[in-house]
Design an enzyme around this catalytic site. Sequence first.
Site, PDB file in Angstrom:
ATOM      1  N   CYS A 164      37.063  35.684  32.577  1.00 13.39           N
ATOM      2  CA  CYS A 164      35.719  35.492  33.122  1.00 13.39           C
ATOM      3  C   CYS A 164      35.187  34.082  32.938  1.00 13.39           C
ATOM      4  O   CYS A 164      34.096  33.766  33.425  1.00 13.39           O
ATOM      5  CB  CYS A 164      34.739  36.530  32.568  1.00 13.39           C
ATOM      6  SG  CYS A 164      34.767  36.750  30.800  1.00 13.39           S
ATOM      7  N   HIS A 303      25.845  34.350  30.250  1.00  7.58           N
ATOM      8  CA  HIS A 303      26.991  35.219  30.521  1.00  7.58           C
ATOM      9  C   HIS A 303      26.490  36.658  30.658  1.00  7.58           C
ATOM     10  O   HIS A 303      26.877  37.372  31.576  1.00  7.58           O
ATOM     11  CB  HIS A 303      28.015  35.086  29.396  1.00  7.58           C
ATOM     12  CG  HIS A 303      29.329  35.730  29.656  1.00  7.58           C
ATOM     13  ND1 HIS A 303      29.935  35.720  30.898  1.00  7.58           N
ATOM     14  CD2 HIS A 303      30.175  36.407  28.840  1.00  7.58           C
ATOM     15  CE1 HIS A 303      31.090  36.355  30.829  1.00  7.58           C
ATOM     16  NE2 HIS A 303      31.261  36.795  29.598  1.00  7.58           N
ATOM     17  N   HIS A 341      29.974  42.147  36.898  1.00 13.06           N
ATOM     18  CA  HIS A 341      30.819  41.112  36.324  1.00 13.06           C
ATOM     19  C   HIS A 341      31.974  40.843  37.277  1.00 13.06           C
ATOM     20  O   HIS A 341      32.901  41.645  37.399  1.00 13.06           O
ATOM     21  CB  HIS A 341      31.336  41.579  34.970  1.00 13.06           C
ATOM     22  CG  HIS A 341      31.945  40.492  34.142  1.00 13.06           C
ATOM     23  ND1 HIS A 341      32.526  39.369  34.691  1.00 13.06           N
ATOM     24  CD2 HIS A 341      32.066  40.356  32.790  1.00 13.06           C
ATOM     25  CE1 HIS A 341      32.979  38.600  33.721  1.00 13.06           C
ATOM     26  NE2 HIS A 341      32.702  39.173  32.558  1.00 13.06           N
TER      27      HIS A 341
END
Length: 416
Positions: A164, A303, A341
């Site tokens: 990620c 995040h 995500h």
Amino acid sequence: MDRRVVITGMGAITPVGNTAEKSWGALVAGTSGIGAITAFDTTGFRVSVAAEVKDFDPVEALGKSDALHNDRNVQFALVASDEAMRSSGLDAEGAIDPERLGTYVGSGVGGIGTTEVQVTRYDQAGARKVSPFFVPMMIANMAAGQVSIRHHALGPTLPVVTACATSTNAIGEAYRAVRFGYADAILAGGAEAAIAPVSIAGFTNCRALTTNPDPATACRPFDANRDGFVMGEGACILVLEELGHALARGASIVAEVCGYGNTADAYHITSPDPTAGGITRAIRQAVAESGMDPAEGLYINAHGTSTKLNDKTETMGIKRALGDAAAHAARVSSTKSMTGHMLGATGAVEAMACACALRDSVAPPTIGLTVPDADCDLDYTPGHSAPFDGRWAMPTWRETSSSCRGTFPATPWCRA
């Protein structure tokens, strides 16, 4: 050679919009892209929600051949790169020397959907039924390769793979390549398409995904009741360009990229360092390189995964890096509350949000945040977007599988 680097083009296809501007508009409006999974039958799965790209026809977007011979993540990357090139003006004849145009596009897991399909073919019908396009469709560097071919980008190419943090690192490394003269412009970002049975099963079994079946409350970063992230998909590509090159051709400039930090926790394959050491150092590196003063107004696109450990340690890291006063004065939000995500694509989407927040003087919200967590005590812009009259914006990411971190601040392009 030390040159200034600006963002001159943006392209995106996300769970909330199939262009960059539609995606940004949806984020500002607080529109969620999370819903019931339609990509496959979730009977027997503990997870039933995801943030899927909607109304996407790859044949219509790319033609039959490119649609058939590219994994879904590469299809997304091609569509986003086309938009980025158009919006930057670099698609015009003679706008850039092809040898000075680079491609830094990554994917966290590459063609995992293709891999699952081809393994099933092998199991059911034998080796001869495996597609001759399987390997080029599966490998994680193919988005970079196909984008480079499509736009005749002959300059430096770097397909980053850091889960990620993928497209954060891609943009940061592209920034450095342009800054130090290795290219005049680089297509930088990431793509992902991991809403597939084996992927969802794997992430579920490692207890990363929420099992909450309600799309409205499944993803709630920084909320006391958060219990895991929601899988998303899509792509985002930014054009990073040397300032003088951009001005010489009359390009429209969105924001300037001014610094980059990249560190590792070196702690655990999935859990963050409980002292938040990695993210603290990454932020400090980016701040030092950029000369950023948080007192001039800072937006942080966090995040913000909606997991217990990430949100707590990220909050700690922001405070340790900036100091309590500056951290509490900053405007923070997690757009993953709307996009889910997006793994290797998420960093670029959130970098785009930072650039647009500076351009439009508005911070997108963190939706779903209704019950404050005592360990998460910053201003997360809950529920609704808010005016943002600031000079700096900073996206932050943590990549769990190797504990890498990346962050960089951007400013309005007209910085003195």
